[in-house]
Design an enzyme around this catalytic site. Structure first.
Site, PDB file in Angstrom:
ATOM      1  N   HIS A   1     -16.250 -19.493  48.107  1.00  0.00           N
ATOM      2  CA  HIS A   1     -16.116 -20.845  47.164  1.00  0.00           C
ATOM      3  C   HIS A   1     -16.821 -21.869  48.062  1.00  0.00           C
ATOM      4  CE1 HIS A   1     -13.080 -22.814  44.584  1.00  0.00           C
ATOM      5  NE2 HIS A   1     -14.363 -23.428  44.627  1.00  0.00           N
TER       6      HIS A   1
ATOM      7  N   GLU B   1      -7.145 -17.250  46.091  1.00  0.00           N
ATOM      8  CA  GLU B   1      -7.943 -17.796  47.281  1.00  0.00           C
ATOM      9  C   GLU B   1      -6.933 -18.262  48.464  1.00  0.00           C
ATOM     10  OE1 GLU B   1     -10.993 -20.530  46.472  1.00  0.00           O
ATOM     11  OE2 GLU B   1     -11.610 -19.543  44.685  1.00  0.00           O
TER      12      GLU B   1
ATOM     13  N   ARG C   1     -13.674 -21.151  38.206  1.00  0.00           N
ATOM     14  CA  ARG C   1     -12.224 -20.880  38.918  1.00  0.00           C
ATOM     15  C   ARG C   1     -11.841 -19.334  38.809  1.00  0.00           C
ATOM     16  NH1 ARG C   1     -13.231 -24.616  41.101  1.00  0.00           N
ATOM     17  NH2 ARG C   1     -11.952 -26.653  41.418  1.00  0.00           N
TER      18      ARG C   1
HETATM   19  C1  GLV Z   1     -15.407 -26.798  43.514  1.00  0.00           C
HETATM   20  O1  GLV Z   1     -15.044 -25.683  43.244  1.00  0.00           O
HETATM   21  C2  GLV Z   1     -15.152 -27.997  42.956  1.00  0.00           C
HETATM   22  O2  GLV Z   1     -14.509 -27.831  41.618  1.00  0.00           O
HETATM   23  O3  GLV Z   1     -15.709 -28.992  43.046  1.00  0.00           O
END
Ligand code: GLV
Length: 324
Positions: free
Chosen positions: A285, A267, A238
């Site tokens: 991402h 983001e 993250r």
């Molecule tokens: C993506 O970032 C997830 O947490 O699945």
């Protein structure tokens, strides 16, 4: 009997929608973008269940708006967007999508590691621009991967999978976590070390911790100062685990050699200056964006919300206390 009403806050793969439609009356957001807060709060009203995304903040206000809801199924493994204690207090089950994206995410961490170390994007850009003048002994020299030391920060499912894939590259693996992972130690000879030692010794530091108050800004300018100047940082966890402005400053100041990032602090915005650095590889991402992984996530989210609306225990429930 009327079918339970489920809202899906953005279109997910058909595998999940088809499963959902067998058992529920399903409405999917018509927008190919995250819902605004207002749209989200309006859309979840009167639903029995909701399939939500990591871009939806599911908190007390959302639980009020969705009064009577029987659960929220997050289409993600990370769940820092969900207020789990608040849901538990209100006895609302929540779920995530573990396992189905473990390998895809670890594979992406490897892709970023290689792309950053071997300057794949930077050199591809030079070649495409037509400015390459032919082979040269000093061109695009990068970092060695085979035989290097890999530091895994967070040795849960994804961190352990990243480490396991290092075997072919004969790497030495160090890891840090809140607890020991003995299976990982046995499998690849990984050594459990203090965070500072991992920073000082690793040629590649790959981040796999969940975002929690304890891991927010785990990496600041001061942390980068403790890494090798030749080291690379990879983050597929993250964004807010790194102070992104500090990372930009650290890269500009040469504290580390480069970075491969899939996630960002704000983001979809990137820290100022990040995108103009040649020694970063920045994907949007997409670590779990493979066919099997996204289908698996869709099937899991659907199975979880179906169980919730039927009053059954969701297979990937994050707060099973609500059932006691
Ligand atoms: C993506 O970032 C997830 O947490 O699945």
């Amino acid at each position: 009997m009327a079918k339970p009403k489920v809202y899906v806050t953005r279109r997910i793969p058909d595998a999940g929608l088809d499963l959902l439609r067998k058992e529920c009356e399903v409405e999917v957001s018509p927008h190919d973008r995250p819902l605004t807060r207002r749209e989200f709060l309006d859309a979840i009203q009167g639903r029995d269940g909701v399939v939500c995304l990591l871009t939806d903040k599911v908190d007390a206000e959302a639980f009020e708006a969705a009064a009577g809801v029987k659960g929220f199924a997050n289409f993600a493994v990370g769940f820092d967007n969900l207020d789990v204690p608040e849901a538990t207090r209100r006895r609302i089950p929540l779920s995530n999508t573990p396992d189905v994206l473990t390998d895809a995410t670890a594979d992406m961490a490897w892709a970023l590691l290689f792309a950053a170390a071997r300057r794949v994007v930077e050199s591809d850009g030079v070649n495409r621009s037509g400015s390459w003048k032919g082979w040269g002994p000093l061109q695009f020299i990068g970092g060695d991967v085979t035989g290097a030391t890999l530091g895994i920060v967070g040795a849960g499912r994804i961190g352990a999978a990243m480490a396991a894939k290092s075997v072919g590259f004969r790497m030495k693996v160090l890891y840090t976590d809140a607890r020991r992972n003995e299976a990982l130690e046995k499998a690849v000879g990984a050594r459990f070390v203090p965070f500072e030692e991992l920073l000082a010794q690793s040629d590649f530091v790959s981040v796999h911790v969940p975002l929690m108050p304890e891991t927010r800004h785990l990496f600041t300018y001061d942390t980068f100062r403790k890494m090798k100047k030749t080291a690379y940082l990879v983050n597929t966890a993250r964004g807010p685990v790194l102070a992104e402005d500090d990372l930009v400053r650290a890269l500009k100041d040469g504290l580390i050699a480069g970075a491969g990032l899939d996630v960002y602090e704000r983001e979809p915005a990137l820290a100022e200056g990040l995108a103009s650095l040649p020694n970063v590889v920045i994907t949007p991402h997409t670590a779990s964006a493979t066919v099997s992984s996204r289908n698996g996530m869709a099937l899991k989210a659907a199975a979880n919300v179906i169980a919730m609306v039927k009053g059954q225990k969701a297979p990937d429930c994050l707060n099973p206390e609500v059932y006691t």
